[in-house]
Write a protein that holds these residues in place. Structure first.
Motif, PDB file in Angstrom:
ATOM      1  N   LEU A   1       0.854  -1.197   0.000  1.00  0.00           N
ATOM      2  CA  LEU A   1       0.000   0.000   0.000  1.00  0.00           C
ATOM      3  C   LEU A   1       0.882   1.237   0.000  1.00  0.00           C
ATOM      4  CD1 LEU A   1      -2.482  -1.321   2.659  1.00  0.00           C
ATOM      5  CD2 LEU A   1      -2.993  -0.970   0.244  1.00  0.00           C
ATOM      6  N   ILE A   2       0.474   2.203  -0.789  1.00  0.00           N
ATOM      7  CA  ILE A   2       1.306   3.406  -0.940  1.00  0.00           C
ATOM      8  C   ILE A   2       0.451   4.626  -0.581  1.00  0.00           C
ATOM      9  CG2 ILE A   2       2.563   4.824  -2.627  1.00  0.00           C
ATOM     10  CD1 ILE A   2       2.682   2.012  -4.216  1.00  0.00           C
ATOM     11  N   ARG A   3       0.926   5.410   0.377  1.00  0.00           N
ATOM     12  CA  ARG A   3       0.231   6.689   0.636  1.00  0.00           C
ATOM     13  C   ARG A   3       1.039   7.793  -0.036  1.00  0.00           C
ATOM     14  NH1 ARG A   3      -1.268   7.438   6.441  1.00  0.00           N
ATOM     15  NH2 ARG A   3       0.922   7.851   6.711  1.00  0.00           N
ATOM     16  N   LYS A   4       0.346   8.516  -0.922  1.00  0.00           N
ATOM     17  CA  LYS A   4       1.030   9.584  -1.651  1.00  0.00           C
ATOM     18  C   LYS A   4       0.083  10.763  -1.726  1.00  0.00           C
ATOM     19  CE  LYS A   4       3.795  10.064  -5.721  1.00  0.00           C
ATOM     20  NZ  LYS A   4       3.844   9.805  -7.119  1.00  0.00           N
ATOM     21  N   GLU A   5       0.559  11.918  -1.314  1.00  0.00           N
ATOM     22  CA  GLU A   5      -0.236  13.152  -1.348  1.00  0.00           C
ATOM     23  C   GLU A   5      -1.627  12.918  -0.782  1.00  0.00           C
ATOM     24  OE1 GLU A   5       0.243  14.117  -5.429  1.00  0.00           O
ATOM     25  OE2 GLU A   5       2.339  14.648  -5.144  1.00  0.00           O
ATOM     26  N   ASN A   6      -1.650  12.345   0.425  1.00  0.00           N
ATOM     27  CA  ASN A   6      -2.883  12.149   1.204  1.00  0.00           C
ATOM     28  C   ASN A   6      -3.904  11.202   0.559  1.00  0.00           C
ATOM     29  OD1 ASN A   6      -1.951  13.865   3.254  1.00  0.00           O
ATOM     30  ND2 ASN A   6      -2.582  15.649   2.042  1.00  0.00           N
ATOM     31  N   ARG A   7      -3.474  10.370  -0.333  1.00  0.00           N
ATOM     32  CA  ARG A   7      -4.374   9.345  -0.884  1.00  0.00           C
ATOM     33  C   ARG A   7      -3.668   7.991  -0.822  1.00  0.00           C
ATOM     34  NH1 ARG A   7      -8.929   8.234  -3.533  1.00  0.00           N
ATOM     35  NH2 ARG A   7      -9.689  10.358  -3.513  1.00  0.00           N
ATOM     36  N   LEU A   8      -4.483   6.965  -0.561  1.00  0.00           N
ATOM     37  CA  LEU A   8      -3.935   5.613  -0.484  1.00  0.00           C
ATOM     38  C   LEU A   8      -4.068   4.925  -1.841  1.00  0.00           C
ATOM     39  CD1 LEU A   8      -2.775   3.950   1.869  1.00  0.00           C
ATOM     40  CD2 LEU A   8      -5.040   2.916   2.123  1.00  0.00           C
ATOM     41  N   TYR A   9      -3.026   4.225  -2.243  1.00  0.00           N
ATOM     42  CA  TYR A   9      -3.061   3.438  -3.485  1.00  0.00           C
ATOM     43  C   TYR A   9      -2.647   2.018  -3.143  1.00  0.00           C
ATOM     44  CZ  TYR A   9      -2.770   7.995  -5.775  1.00  0.00           C
ATOM     45  OH  TYR A   9      -3.007   9.282  -6.181  1.00  0.00           O
TER      46      TYR A   9
ATOM     47  N   GLU B   1       3.690  -2.525   3.749  1.00  0.00           N
ATOM     48  CA  GLU B   1       3.305  -3.858   3.291  1.00  0.00           C
ATOM     49  C   GLU B   1       2.379  -4.506   4.307  1.00  0.00           C
ATOM     50  OE1 GLU B   1       7.326  -5.236   2.932  1.00  0.00           O
ATOM     51  OE2 GLU B   1       7.222  -5.094   0.760  1.00  0.00           O
ATOM     52  N   GLU B   2       1.488  -5.325   3.806  1.00  0.00           N
ATOM     53  CA  GLU B   2       0.571  -6.043   4.708  1.00  0.00           C
ATOM     54  C   GLU B   2       0.426  -7.461   4.197  1.00  0.00           C
ATOM     55  OE1 GLU B   2      -2.514  -2.510   6.028  1.00  0.00           O
ATOM     56  OE2 GLU B   2      -3.226  -4.134   4.746  1.00  0.00           O
ATOM     57  N   SER B   3       0.523  -8.421   5.118  1.00  0.00           N
ATOM     58  CA  SER B   3       0.351  -9.800   4.692  1.00  0.00           C
ATOM     59  C   SER B   3      -0.806 -10.440   5.448  1.00  0.00           C
ATOM     60  CB  SER B   3       1.632 -10.608   4.921  1.00  0.00           C
ATOM     61  OG  SER B   3       1.377 -11.959   4.611  1.00  0.00           O
ATOM     62  N   PRO B   4      -2.013 -10.369   4.861  1.00  0.00           N
ATOM     63  CA  PRO B   4      -3.144 -11.040   5.513  1.00  0.00           C
ATOM     64  C   PRO B   4      -2.848 -12.527   5.733  1.00  0.00           C
ATOM     65  CG  PRO B   4      -3.910  -9.671   3.691  1.00  0.00           C
ATOM     66  CD  PRO B   4      -2.405  -9.690   3.626  1.00  0.00           C
ATOM     67  N   ALA B   5      -2.136 -13.143   4.791  1.00  0.00           N
ATOM     68  CA  ALA B   5      -1.836 -14.582   4.918  1.00  0.00           C
ATOM     69  C   ALA B   5      -0.986 -14.847   6.167  1.00  0.00           C
ATOM     70  CB  ALA B   5      -1.100 -15.073   3.672  1.00  0.00           C
TER      71      ALA B   5
ATOM     72  N   GLU C   1      10.141  -2.623  13.062  1.00  0.00           N
ATOM     73  CA  GLU C   1       9.517  -1.310  12.926  1.00  0.00           C
ATOM     74  C   GLU C   1       9.775  -0.792  11.533  1.00  0.00           C
ATOM     75  OE1 GLU C   1      10.904   1.399  15.854  1.00  0.00           O
ATOM     76  OE2 GLU C   1      10.103   0.150  17.464  1.00  0.00           O
ATOM     77  N   GLY C   2       8.905   0.154  11.144  1.00  0.00           N
ATOM     78  CA  GLY C   2       9.076   0.742   9.823  1.00  0.00           C
ATOM     79  C   GLY C   2       8.459  -0.166   8.783  1.00  0.00           C
ATOM     80  N   SER C   3       8.665   0.141   7.558  1.00  0.00           N
ATOM     81  CA  SER C   3       8.079  -0.697   6.527  1.00  0.00           C
ATOM     82  C   SER C   3       8.786  -0.352   5.230  1.00  0.00           C
ATOM     83  CB  SER C   3       6.597  -0.404   6.388  1.00  0.00           C
ATOM     84  OG  SER C   3       6.435   0.950   6.048  1.00  0.00           O
ATOM     85  N   GLY C   4       8.342  -0.959   4.177  1.00  0.00           N
ATOM     86  CA  GLY C   4       9.033  -0.639   2.935  1.00  0.00           C
ATOM     87  C   GLY C   4       8.423  -1.353   1.775  1.00  0.00           C
ATOM     88  N   ASP C   5       9.205  -1.408   0.766  1.00  0.00           N
ATOM     89  CA  ASP C   5       8.751  -2.012  -0.471  1.00  0.00           C
ATOM     90  C   ASP C   5       9.775  -3.106  -0.732  1.00  0.00           C
ATOM     91  OD1 ASP C   5       8.311  -2.636  -3.040  1.00  0.00           O
ATOM     92  OD2 ASP C   5       8.932  -0.708  -3.869  1.00  0.00           O
ATOM     93  N   SER C   6       9.495  -4.314  -0.237  1.00  0.00           N
ATOM     94  CA  SER C   6      10.577  -5.294  -0.195  1.00  0.00           C
ATOM     95  C   SER C   6      10.376  -6.479  -1.121  1.00  0.00           C
ATOM     96  CB  SER C   6      10.766  -5.781   1.250  1.00  0.00           C
ATOM     97  OG  SER C   6       9.642  -6.513   1.656  1.00  0.00           O
ATOM     98  N   LEU C   7       9.367  -6.391  -2.012  1.00  0.00           N
ATOM     99  CA  LEU C   7       9.167  -7.520  -2.937  1.00  0.00           C
ATOM    100  C   LEU C   7      10.447  -7.735  -3.738  1.00  0.00           C
ATOM    101  CD1 LEU C   7       7.169  -9.572  -4.258  1.00  0.00           C
ATOM    102  CD2 LEU C   7       6.730  -7.808  -5.986  1.00  0.00           C
ATOM    103  N   GLN C   8      10.946  -8.960  -3.723  1.00  0.00           N
ATOM    104  CA  GLN C   8      12.154  -9.230  -4.496  1.00  0.00           C
ATOM    105  C   GLN C   8      12.095 -10.603  -5.137  1.00  0.00           C
ATOM    106  OE1 GLN C   8      15.061  -8.702  -1.319  1.00  0.00           O
ATOM    107  NE2 GLN C   8      15.293 -10.909  -1.149  1.00  0.00           N
ATOM    108  N   ALA C   9      12.763 -10.720  -6.255  1.00  0.00           N
ATOM    109  CA  ALA C   9      12.793 -12.000  -6.960  1.00  0.00           C
ATOM    110  C   ALA C   9      14.238 -12.450  -7.112  1.00  0.00           C
ATOM    111  CB  ALA C   9      12.164 -11.845  -8.337  1.00  0.00           C
ATOM    112  N   LEU C  10      14.425 -13.769  -7.007  1.00  0.00           N
ATOM    113  CA  LEU C  10      15.744 -14.341  -7.283  1.00  0.00           C
ATOM    114  C   LEU C  10      15.558 -15.401  -8.358  1.00  0.00           C
ATOM    115  CD1 LEU C  10      17.406 -14.914  -3.789  1.00  0.00           C
ATOM    116  CD2 LEU C  10      18.143 -13.318  -5.562  1.00  0.00           C
ATOM    117  N   PHE C  11      16.319 -15.253  -9.433  1.00  0.00           N
ATOM    118  CA  PHE C  11      16.252 -16.215 -10.522  1.00  0.00           C
ATOM    119  C   PHE C  11      17.657 -16.758 -10.752  1.00  0.00           C
ATOM    120  CE2 PHE C  11      16.441 -16.916 -15.228  1.00  0.00           C
ATOM    121  CZ  PHE C  11      15.634 -18.042 -15.246  1.00  0.00           C
ATOM    122  N   GLN C  12      17.805 -18.050 -10.585  1.00  0.00           N
ATOM    123  CA  GLN C  12      19.115 -18.706 -10.729  1.00  0.00           C
ATOM    124  C   GLN C  12      20.205 -18.001  -9.919  1.00  0.00           C
ATOM    125  OE1 GLN C  12      19.501 -18.986 -15.006  1.00  0.00           O
ATOM    126  NE2 GLN C  12      18.025 -20.672 -15.073  1.00  0.00           N
TER     127      GLN C  12
END
Ligand code: SAH
Length: 343
Positions: free
Chosen positions: A160-168, A197-201, A229-240
């Motif tokens: 989830l991204i909050r930018k200029e007072n709106r959530l995306y 980031e939020e993980s309902p699972a 604490e804190g949060s971020g954008d941590s989606l990452q992929a590893l290929f080979q």
């Protein structure tokens, strides 16, 4: 193949949440990464694969917990996502030094990958029950010790991204040229710009674990990379073995997000459980006698000294896995006082 299935779903329902994308990419029944790839040792490696000390110390830790649980007649050990079975093989080699623990042991492994299940069957030489999901673990009365190393990072996570007072919400859309990220606007949300980031699972699984701990008594040891604490954008992929764009090599690359230990802790506390940590992997392993075990191994295998030292450093050095990786224990009340968490 998986990419065209994902496009179809996007055509029918609109852009996918990051969670849904991760779920399909990792666990689609035929083409999901964990259903079809060898994964460990190819795309990534884990503490358990790097050094035998890791699983051995967890084995010793579990024997201590078993003693603090008053040495029940049966102790259920459950491992989530056991990979190649290396952690459990090292765990069992040490824990069998306590004969009553070995006799009480009832082992269940939760594994979705048929290939990894085969490796586990080779590595583990004690009677074992395999299930594909946590929900399939047979009900039991006996106290339990639940382990998860690098399992929660594979659970689907939203961004989830909050930018200029709106959530995306960050979603995945599909055009002719391929898949791409798109930010879908949600409601107004006043506050500073932020990515969360939020993980309902992960929360759902923590609730199920908590229920089991409450019913049976016991403890859950969670080890993973992440933050409290804190949060971020941590989606990452590893290929080979190399970082790769997350929307490429779908079903052939590992996808993970850092674990939000702060949220897992909050979830466990809200279910009435006790929590210790998270503390750094370095701190936890050193508390359990990492240095002594390393010295003993070096003395026994003098030609391997340099390799043993290098592997040990990967696990505990602050710039390697020592501080990014964290350890948290969640236990049924009143308290269990496991070793490893003293400051
Ligand atoms: N714990 C191991 C491996 C970690 S890799 C180690 O320390 O080496 C992640 C593991 O979780 C793999 O065994 C993978 O097949 C399994 N896994 C991932 N998602 C899963 C899911 N949704 N259900 C069950 N197992 C899963």
């Amino acid at each position: 193949m998986l990419e065209s299935l994902i496009r179809q779903e996007i055509q029918q329902k609109g852009p996918l949440s990051q969670s849904r994308f991760m779920e399909l990419a990792l666990t689609h029944p035929y083409y999901g990464y964990y259903r079809s790839q060898e994964a460990i040792g190819h795309d990534f490696t884990t503490s358990a694969e790097i050094s035998q000390i890791f699983g051995e110390l967890i084995g010793a830790w579990a024997v201590d917990v078993y003693q603090k649980l008053d040495q029940p007649e049966t102790v259920s050990v459950i491992e989530l996502g056991p990979g190649k079975g290396t952690l459990m093989a090292d765990f069992l080699r040490v824990s069998k030094l306590c004969e009553s623990f070995s006799q009480a042991l009832s082992l269940t492994l939760v594994e979705i990958s048929p290939l990894l299940k085969k490796s586990q069957q080779k590595a583990i030489q004690v009677p074992t029950t395999w299930v594909e999901q946590f929900d399939d673990i047979p009900p039991a009365q006996s106290p339990c010790i639940i382990l998860a190393n690098e399992f929660f990072d594979a659970l689907p996570t939203n961004c989830l991204i909050r930018k200029e007072n709106r959530l995306y919400e960050r979603c995945i859309d599909g055009q002719e040229e391929g898949l791409s990220f798109t930010n879908t606007p949600l409601q107004e949300d006043p506050g500073p710009d932020q990515i969360k980031e939020e993980s309902p699972a992960a929360s759902i699984l923590m609730e199920k674990i908590s229920n089991r701990l409450f019913k049976q008594r016991g403890i859950f040891l969670c080890i993973d990379y992440g933050y409290e604490e804190g949060s971020g954008d941590s989606l990452q992929a590893l290929f080979q073995g190399n970082p790769s764009p997350p929307l490429e090599h779908i079903g052939k690359a590992d996808l993970t997000c850092h674990v939000d230990f702060g949220k897992l802790k909050e979830d466990a506390l809200s279910h009435g459980l006790g929590v210790l940590g998270p503390i750094s992997q370095r701190h936890f392993l050193k508390n359990l006698g990492f240095d002594l075990r390393l010295e003993a191994l070096k003395q026994k295998n003098p030609c391997q000294k340099a390799n043993l030292e290098a592997a040990a450093q990967r696990l505990i050095h602050p710039q390697q896995m020592g501080t990014l990786f964290k350890v948290m224990a969640v236990f049924s009340p009143p308290t269990l006082n496991p070793i490893g968490f003293t400051s």
